[in-house]
Design a protein around this motif. Sequence first.
Motif, short mmCIF file in Angstrom:
data_model
loop_
_atom_site.label_atom_id
_atom_site.label_comp_id
_atom_site.label_asym_id
_atom_site.label_seq_id
_atom_site.Cartn_x
_atom_site.Cartn_y
_atom_site.Cartn_z
N LEU A 1 59.31 -15.75 34.88
CA LEU A 1 58.19 -14.86 34.61
C LEU A 1 56.89 -15.34 35.25
CD1 LEU A 1 59.02 -14.60 30.82
CD2 LEU A 1 59.41 -12.78 32.49
N GLY A 2 56.86 -16.59 35.66
CA GLY A 2 55.61 -17.13 36.19
C GLY A 2 54.53 -17.22 35.13
N CYS A 3 54.92 -17.39 33.87
CA CYS A 3 53.94 -17.42 32.77
C CYS A 3 53.12 -18.70 32.77
CB CYS A 3 54.65 -17.25 31.44
SG CYS A 3 55.70 -18.64 30.96
N LEU A 4 53.67 -19.78 33.33
CA LEU A 4 53.03 -21.08 33.47
C LEU A 4 52.80 -21.80 32.14
CD1 LEU A 4 50.49 -20.40 36.36
CD2 LEU A 4 52.90 -21.03 36.47
N LEU B 1 33.19 -13.75 41.55
CA LEU B 1 34.15 -12.65 41.68
C LEU B 1 34.92 -12.58 40.37
CD1 LEU B 1 35.50 -10.46 43.45
CD2 LEU B 1 37.19 -12.19 44.09
N ILE B 2 34.96 -11.39 39.77
CA ILE B 2 35.68 -11.26 38.52
C ILE B 2 36.70 -10.14 38.62
CG2 ILE B 2 33.75 -12.09 37.12
CD1 ILE B 2 33.45 -9.08 36.24
N THR B 3 37.71 -10.25 37.77
CA THR B 3 38.71 -9.21 37.60
C THR B 3 38.99 -9.06 36.12
OG1 THR B 3 41.00 -8.53 38.06
CG2 THR B 3 40.57 -10.89 37.96
N ILE B 4 39.28 -7.85 35.67
CA ILE B 4 39.62 -7.67 34.26
C ILE B 4 41.10 -7.89 34.02
CG2 ILE B 4 37.72 -6.04 33.98
CD1 ILE B 4 40.01 -3.85 33.75
N THR B 5 41.85 -8.13 35.11
CA THR B 5 43.31 -8.31 35.03
C THR B 5 43.66 -9.76 35.33
OG1 THR B 5 43.62 -6.04 35.78
CG2 THR B 5 45.53 -7.48 35.87
N PRO B 6 44.01 -10.57 34.33
CA PRO B 6 44.27 -11.99 34.59
C PRO B 6 45.44 -12.25 35.52
CG PRO B 6 44.85 -11.40 32.32
CD PRO B 6 44.11 -10.24 32.90
N GLY B 7 46.35 -11.26 35.66
CA GLY B 7 47.47 -11.45 36.58
C GLY B 7 47.06 -11.56 38.04
N CYS B 8 45.83 -11.15 38.35
CA CYS B 8 45.33 -11.24 39.73
C CYS B 8 44.65 -12.57 40.04
CB CYS B 8 44.33 -10.11 40.00
SG CYS B 8 45.00 -8.43 39.92
N LEU B 9 44.33 -13.35 39.02
CA LEU B 9 43.45 -14.50 39.21
C LEU B 9 43.98 -15.54 40.19
CD1 LEU B 9 41.97 -15.19 35.67
CD2 LEU B 9 40.75 -14.49 37.74
N SER B 10 45.24 -15.95 40.00
CA SER B 10 45.78 -17.00 40.87
C SER B 10 45.74 -16.59 42.34
CB SER B 10 47.23 -17.32 40.47
OG SER B 10 47.28 -18.09 39.31
N LEU C 1 40.51 -17.21 48.05
CA LEU C 1 39.09 -17.56 48.13
C LEU C 1 38.83 -18.94 47.53
CD1 LEU C 1 37.67 -14.11 46.97
CD2 LEU C 1 37.74 -14.97 49.33
N PRO C 2 39.38 -19.99 48.16
CA PRO C 2 39.12 -21.34 47.63
C PRO C 2 37.62 -21.65 47.68
CG PRO C 2 40.09 -21.44 49.84
CD PRO C 2 40.18 -20.02 49.41
N GLY C 3 37.14 -22.23 46.61
CA GLY C 3 35.72 -22.56 46.56
C GLY C 3 34.84 -21.49 45.96
N VAL C 4 35.37 -20.27 45.81
CA VAL C 4 34.63 -19.18 45.19
C VAL C 4 34.88 -19.20 43.69
CG1 VAL C 4 34.35 -16.67 45.06
CG2 VAL C 4 34.74 -17.77 47.28
N ARG C 5 33.86 -18.90 42.91
CA ARG C 5 34.01 -18.85 41.46
C ARG C 5 34.67 -17.52 41.08
NH1 ARG C 5 27.97 -20.52 39.67
NH2 ARG C 5 27.55 -19.34 41.59
N VAL C 6 35.96 -17.63 40.80
CA VAL C 6 36.77 -16.45 40.48
C VAL C 6 37.24 -16.56 39.03
CG1 VAL C 6 38.82 -15.10 41.06
CG2 VAL C 6 37.55 -16.27 42.88
N PRO D 1 47.69 -12.31 27.07
CA PRO D 1 48.67 -12.43 28.15
C PRO D 1 48.82 -13.87 28.63
CG PRO D 1 47.20 -10.57 28.52
CD PRO D 1 46.63 -11.35 27.38
N CYS D 2 49.99 -14.20 29.12
CA CYS D 2 50.26 -15.57 29.57
C CYS D 2 49.25 -16.03 30.61
CB CYS D 2 51.67 -15.66 30.14
SG CYS D 2 52.98 -15.19 28.99
N THR D 3 48.92 -15.13 31.55
CA THR D 3 47.98 -15.52 32.61
C THR D 3 46.58 -15.74 32.07
OG1 THR D 3 47.92 -13.16 33.14
CG2 THR D 3 49.20 -14.58 34.61
N GLN D 4 46.20 -15.03 31.02
CA GLN D 4 44.88 -15.28 30.44
C GLN D 4 44.85 -16.64 29.75
OE1 GLN D 4 43.37 -12.37 27.68
NE2 GLN D 4 41.34 -13.30 27.68
N ALA D 5 45.93 -16.99 29.07
CA ALA D 5 45.99 -18.27 28.37
C ALA D 5 46.13 -19.44 29.34
CB ALA D 5 47.15 -18.28 27.38
N ASN D 6 46.93 -19.27 30.41
CA ASN D 6 47.31 -20.41 31.25
C ASN D 6 46.62 -20.48 32.60
OD1 ASN D 6 49.18 -21.25 29.26
ND2 ASN D 6 50.69 -19.79 30.04
N VAL D 7 46.07 -19.36 33.07
CA VAL D 7 45.35 -19.36 34.35
C VAL D 7 43.85 -19.20 34.11
CG1 VAL D 7 45.10 -18.27 36.60
CG2 VAL D 7 47.36 -18.41 35.55
#
Length: 399
Positions: A72-75, A245-254, A260-265, A293-299
């Motif tokens: 699942l890539g839940c991490l 840079l923000i997203t409301i969907t944690p699945g996009c964060l990684s 964008l390494p170095g950008v505050r995402v 969601p797993c990505t919100q907790a772990n990413v």
Amino acid sequence: MIDMPLEKPQHRIAVLADQCVQCGLCLPVCPTYGLDGNEAESPRGRIALAAALARGQVSVTTALREPIDHCLGCLNCQRVCPAGVHYEELLVETRGLLGPAPDRPALLLGVVKRPKLNRWLQRLVRWTGAARWVPAILGGKTAPSWRAALSLLPRGSKLSAVNSISQREPDLGAVALFPGCTASVQDAEAERAAESLLRAVGYRVTRLPAFCCGALDLHDGATADADKASDKVQRAWSGAQADHLITITPGCLSTLRRALPGVRVGDPYALLAEHSDRLSFRPLALCVALHVPCTQANVARSDAALVQLLKRIPNLELKRLSTPPYCCGAAGSHVLQFPDRAERLRDDVIAHINTLDAQLILSSNIGCRLHLAAGLAEHASTLPTLHPLTLLAQQLDIR
């Protein structure tokens, strides 16, 4: 990050795999190991398979790649690992080496990744009622992935829409909102809520174009398509003139952070919680179940900030769903590729929801929320689901 030659992914996989000490602390937090009780369906089992594949000790077979595709890539494993194994990187590299699964629903994912086409087809399905009559007519001839996709069509919320909120004089810098693909269609209201809340605390908000960040392709082993999406993210960000840079969907964060390494995402919660003294909320006497969601907790690791914000709504009773190994099973394209497995995982979450006597479910990831809503509908439940940002914006006191 392990620095290895780019032209030798097998070497990177082998080095990453060697970090694992096979301690087994990942087993209790792995949803798929809990589902199957099979060592191959555990993080350390997948690491062993990836290492053997990278060293040429095994050949690629259906039996070998199936546990890797099931991940699942839940991490959850990466978060508890005492050896600091970079499991997400290992998983992405291994899937890139294997390539997309032969039965990957490429056509369906192509629709999901194109917001305009996705929006148009959803309107057509709703207008014709195809979600009801197509499966009934075709029966077993309907591909499982398409049946799953039809079941995920949104059913709407019983709460009111987000109202326009006056903007505070911006004094905290600029934030760029990345709409994404599915979220820009299904979670447009939550994106408006994020803009309203960020402006209310004093950020200037701009919006990037809506397109897929490449997460679906990257985690499915379609590396070339993921790289193209990464280039598109970089071009969009270069003209944003923003501090975050923000997203409301944690699945996009990684994937965004990878591009964008170095950008505050991140997601909006930490920024909002940091300046929560500028926000005031109207009371709401409601019992809500919070699905993190797993990505919100772990990413993103923003669940504490989200809880802090929700607790500022007077009279709101907040009940958080269970922590790992529970996962709803949506996991990007997993719900489309392995709908039966996704349903089994979801059933455990819904069983917990049913014990809470909640009046509303909050979840910040659109895939999770649609998946849970579909499961609730199958159980004849009318319990509504909502993005937490939408609820926060609805209750914001603008006087």
